[in-house]
Design a protein around this motif. Sequence first.
Motif, PDB file in Angstrom:
ATOM      1  N   UNK A  85       6.984  46.602 -22.912  1.00 12.89           N
ATOM      2  CA  UNK A  85       5.644  46.028 -22.747  1.00 12.89           C
ATOM      3  C   UNK A  85       4.782  46.866 -21.809  1.00 12.89           C
ATOM      4  N   UNK A  86       4.772  48.152 -22.033  1.00 12.46           N
ATOM      5  CA  UNK A  86       4.039  49.033 -21.127  1.00 12.46           C
ATOM      6  C   UNK A  86       3.215  50.055 -21.896  1.00 12.46           C
ATOM      7  N   UNK A  87       2.293  50.665 -21.165  1.00 12.79           N
ATOM      8  CA  UNK A  87       1.409  51.680 -21.722  1.00 12.79           C
ATOM      9  C   UNK A  87       1.444  52.877 -20.791  1.00 12.79           C
ATOM     10  N   UNK A  88       1.620  54.051 -21.351  1.00 12.96           N
ATOM     11  CA  UNK A  88       1.581  55.287 -20.575  1.00 12.96           C
ATOM     12  C   UNK A  88       0.130  55.743 -20.516  1.00 12.96           C
ATOM     13  N   UNK A 146       2.652  45.043 -18.254  1.00 14.21           N
ATOM     14  CA  UNK A 146       2.007  43.738 -18.278  1.00 14.21           C
ATOM     15  C   UNK A 146       3.064  42.657 -18.171  1.00 14.21           C
ATOM     16  N   UNK A 147       2.950  41.803 -17.161  1.00 12.90           N
ATOM     17  CA  UNK A 147       3.875  40.692 -16.971  1.00 12.90           C
ATOM     18  C   UNK A 147       3.154  39.414 -17.395  1.00 12.90           C
ATOM     19  N   UNK A 148       3.461  38.945 -18.588  1.00 12.81           N
ATOM     20  CA  UNK A 148       2.761  37.785 -19.138  1.00 12.81           C
ATOM     21  C   UNK A 148       3.134  36.498 -18.409  1.00 12.81           C
ATOM     22  N   UNK A 149       4.349  36.416 -17.846  1.00 15.68           N
ATOM     23  CA  UNK A 149       4.768  35.185 -17.181  1.00 15.68           C
ATOM     24  C   UNK A 149       3.992  34.956 -15.882  1.00 15.68           C
ATOM     25  N   UNK A 200       1.152  45.512 -13.443  1.00 12.50           N
ATOM     26  CA  UNK A 200       1.863  46.364 -12.491  1.00 12.50           C
ATOM     27  C   UNK A 200       1.694  47.811 -12.930  1.00 12.50           C
ATOM     28  N   UNK A 201       1.187  48.631 -12.020  1.00  6.31           N
ATOM     29  CA  UNK A 201       1.117  50.064 -12.273  1.00  6.31           C
ATOM     30  C   UNK A 201       2.321  50.702 -11.613  1.00  6.31           C
TER      31      UNK A 201
END
Length: 127
Positions: free
Chosen positions: A79-82, A99-102, A107-108
């Motif tokens: 669940x991340x993007x570079x 991205x922490x949906x909960x 978070x970078x």
Amino acid sequence: MKNIILFIAVIFINQLSNAQNIKTKNVPAEIENTLYSFALNDNLINVQRYEENKIRGFIVSILDKDLNTINSSKIEAANSVLHNVSYKNGKLLLLIQKNDKSNLTIVYNVVTINTNDLSKTEKNYIL
């Protein structure tokens, strides 16, 4: 009008006969789908996306001049993007957004990789 069509046909046929033949070669997996690439002396540093066994992330590989893998390291990042990769003074810096949906947080993660031994250090910044 017939002369113009004939002239265009002759030019077109001439261009086809003089067209270059392009030889293609299968691209090895080591450079396929490369996101970022940097020169390292006579070698090449590649950053690629990967997915195996439902685990996603990025692979940092050091390739020789014949595109054979010398060393590689995986960074698991579901669940991340570079966002960016930079290379300076023997260090590769990756900026990854998770991205922490909960918790509804972003978070970078800044991952620093030493290109000599591919050792990693990570620093998180929570927004």
